[in-house]
Design an enzyme around this catalytic site. Structure first.
Site, PDB file in Angstrom:
ATOM      1  N   ASP A 184      -6.161 -51.115 -37.614  1.00  0.00           N
ATOM      2  CA  ASP A 184      -6.255 -49.822 -36.942  1.00  0.00           C
ATOM      3  C   ASP A 184      -6.823 -48.747 -37.875  1.00  0.00           C
ATOM      4  O   ASP A 184      -6.808 -48.888 -39.102  1.00  0.00           O
ATOM      5  CB  ASP A 184      -4.865 -49.363 -36.484  1.00  0.00           C
ATOM      6  CG  ASP A 184      -4.384 -50.106 -35.253  1.00  0.00           C
ATOM      7  OD1 ASP A 184      -5.034 -51.086 -34.847  1.00  0.00           O
ATOM      8  OD2 ASP A 184      -3.335 -49.712 -34.701  1.00  0.00           O
ATOM      9  N   ASP A 185      -7.296 -47.677 -37.255  1.00  0.00           N
ATOM     10  CA  ASP A 185      -7.611 -46.392 -37.909  1.00  0.00           C
ATOM     11  C   ASP A 185      -8.946 -46.347 -38.642  1.00  0.00           C
ATOM     12  O   ASP A 185      -9.275 -45.318 -39.233  1.00  0.00           O
ATOM     13  CB  ASP A 185      -6.505 -45.967 -38.880  1.00  0.00           C
ATOM     14  CG  ASP A 185      -5.178 -45.714 -38.198  1.00  0.00           C
ATOM     15  OD1 ASP A 185      -5.142 -45.740 -36.955  1.00  0.00           O
ATOM     16  OD2 ASP A 185      -4.177 -45.514 -38.906  1.00  0.00           O
ATOM     17  N   HIS A 234      -9.276 -46.907 -30.397  1.00  0.00           N
ATOM     18  CA  HIS A 234      -8.009 -46.322 -30.837  1.00  0.00           C
ATOM     19  C   HIS A 234      -7.957 -44.828 -30.533  1.00  0.00           C
ATOM     20  O   HIS A 234      -7.078 -44.125 -31.016  1.00  0.00           O
ATOM     21  CB  HIS A 234      -7.847 -46.572 -32.336  1.00  0.00           C
ATOM     22  CG  HIS A 234      -6.440 -46.510 -32.844  1.00  0.00           C
ATOM     23  ND1 HIS A 234      -5.354 -47.013 -32.145  1.00  0.00           N
ATOM     24  CD2 HIS A 234      -5.923 -46.010 -34.003  1.00  0.00           C
ATOM     25  CE1 HIS A 234      -4.245 -46.828 -32.844  1.00  0.00           C
ATOM     26  NE2 HIS A 234      -4.558 -46.209 -33.968  1.00  0.00           N
ATOM     27  N   HIS A 238      -6.103 -39.315 -32.884  1.00  0.00           N
ATOM     28  CA  HIS A 238      -4.854 -39.867 -33.433  1.00  0.00           C
ATOM     29  C   HIS A 238      -3.784 -38.784 -33.570  1.00  0.00           C
ATOM     30  O   HIS A 238      -2.885 -38.874 -34.411  1.00  0.00           O
ATOM     31  CB  HIS A 238      -5.079 -40.557 -34.775  1.00  0.00           C
ATOM     32  CG  HIS A 238      -4.131 -41.719 -35.002  1.00  0.00           C
ATOM     33  ND1 HIS A 238      -2.783 -41.558 -35.222  1.00  0.00           N
ATOM     34  CD2 HIS A 238      -4.341 -43.058 -35.011  1.00  0.00           C
ATOM     35  CE1 HIS A 238      -2.210 -42.735 -35.382  1.00  0.00           C
ATOM     36  NE2 HIS A 238      -3.138 -43.667 -35.244  1.00  0.00           N
ATOM     37  N   HIS A 339      -3.624 -51.928 -41.165  1.00  0.00           N
ATOM     38  CA  HIS A 339      -4.417 -50.708 -41.154  1.00  0.00           C
ATOM     39  C   HIS A 339      -5.561 -50.839 -42.157  1.00  0.00           C
ATOM     40  O   HIS A 339      -5.439 -51.553 -43.152  1.00  0.00           O
ATOM     41  CB  HIS A 339      -3.548 -49.486 -41.469  1.00  0.00           C
ATOM     42  CG  HIS A 339      -2.556 -49.193 -40.387  1.00  0.00           C
ATOM     43  ND1 HIS A 339      -1.338 -49.849 -40.299  1.00  0.00           N
ATOM     44  CD2 HIS A 339      -2.608 -48.341 -39.326  1.00  0.00           C
ATOM     45  CE1 HIS A 339      -0.681 -49.404 -39.231  1.00  0.00           C
ATOM     46  NE2 HIS A 339      -1.437 -48.493 -38.631  1.00  0.00           N
TER      47      HIS A 339
END
Length: 379
Positions: A184-185, A234, A238, A339
């Site tokens: 992720d991210d 995603h 965020h 991540h």
């Protein structure tokens, strides 16, 4: 042929509705991998005597079959022109109709316009039939020479082959020695190092990327796609208060993210993972909104805790291997949350070798797989 052409509108409508209900219940068209290329499908569309092929699959939206507009119109000898939020359709015989490009009978998904197959057919004088055994929807007029049975026979091998592919692709490897690792991210400054490690060990992963990060690191996003990894969305910010402001704000962030992905890597994806995972904030209202656009919701069943142990990569390793071994005993396929960060990259080679020693093969998530999420929402 005459019997088909003379069926009452009531019967044709009834047959089509039954077909759509069946499709909505479990036969929605899917396409493996990105929307860049055609894939296995379980829903088929024909115009007269020809099966229509698509770069992206038809979708079922609120119980209605929607088909990619340009390809379907072309098969019907209909030209398409866009202007100021409207689309004008003109048949080569002279009939013409103008509709909103994103309205009651049309929708835009991942930058592509879809139209109700029923509405498009009726506007230009095509009748409809549905072949339940093949899940084949057909629009036909006086240009049709084949009966429904003859059409089904003509394409039976192709349809069966693609149905088999779609069925196989839709089933995650539950209980098998397959593992799905996700990041992720990203993309981040560490993505090139991460990709180097994955390439060294011939491992495929899935990246749930932020749109703003894609804009900052477009070359890394393009490399992820080029090297055969899975891609997911995603969101953009965020930030909980922005992303979860409303179901529309969440959908809008995913659509914007998809646009950034397409700009950087020339692909779109159906895979989404909301910030912080889907529980508790990604409630039914949010899921309904994104599912209507064809998005598929993914969480995980192993949290690497790499976000917690940034200063102690060995703890990341210990946490993941403990959970992988436990799932191996239970016959559960692991989907691991990582991540895109330095600590994860530093411990990844050791972790990959240990997971491979347990007999696992690494695969990317695809658009066709039944999603794993905390809500058990399989749409």
């Amino acid at each position: 042929m005459k019997k088909v052409m003379q069926c009452s509108k009531f019967l044709l409508s009834l047959v089509l509705i039954v077909g759509i209900v069946l499709a909505a219940a479990g036969h929605e068209a899917t396409a493996k991998g990105s929307a860049k290329a055609s894939g296995a499908s379980s829903v088929f569309v024909a115009v007269n005597d020809t099966l229509v092929t698509y770069p992206v699959s038809p979708v079922i939206h609120k119980g209605t079959l929607y088909v990619p507009l340009v390809e379907t119109a072309s098969a019907m000898n209909i030209s398409v022109q866009y202007s100021k939020g409207k689309v004008t359709l003109k048949h080569n015989a002279g009939a013409s109709v103008t509709l909103p490009a994103n309205g009651q009978n049309t929708l835009v998904k991942n930058g592509k316009t879809f139209i109700s197959f029923r509405v498009l057919s009726q506007k230009f004088g095509f009748q409809l039939s549905y072949l339940s055994n093949q899940n084949l929807y057909r629009a036909l007029n006086k240009g049709a020479a084949l009966t429904d049975a003859q059409l089904a026979n003509k394409y039976s091998s192709y349809i069966q082959q693609n149905k088999t592919k779609a069925t196989a692709a839709a089933k995650p490897a539950a209980g098998s020695r397959t593992i799905y690792i996700t990041f992720d991210d990203g993309p981040s400054p560490y993505t090139p190092q991460l990709l180097n490690v994955l390439d060294q060990y011939n491992v495929k992963a899935t990246f749930f990327m932020l749109g703003n990060q894609i804009a900052n690191h477009p070359a890394s996003a393009a490399r992820i796609v080029k090297e055969g990894h899975g891609v997911g969305l995603h969101g953009m910010t965020h930030q909980k208060n922005k992303f979860y402001a409303s179901p529309y704000s969440a959908l809008n962030e995913m659509n914007m993210d998809n646009a950034q992905l397409h700009k950087a890597a020339n692909v779109n994806t159906k895979l989404i993972r909301p910030p912080y995972g889907s529980k508790p904030y990604f409630t039914k209202a949010y899921r309904d909104q994104t599912a209507a656009y064809g998005y598929r919701l993914w969480d995980w069943n192993i949290d690497s805790n790499d976000w917690r142990y940034k200063s102690n990569p060995q703890k990341i390793y210990d946490s993941v291997m403990r959970d992988v071994k436990n799932m191996k005993k239970k016959g559960i396929t692991p989907v691991v949350l990582f991540h895109d960060q330095q600590a994860t990259v530093s411990i990844l080679p050791k972790m990959i070798k240990a997971i491979q020693a347990e007999g696992y093969t690494f695969k990317p998530l695809t658009n066709d797989m039944k999603p794993l999420n905390f809500w058990h929402d399989e749409r």
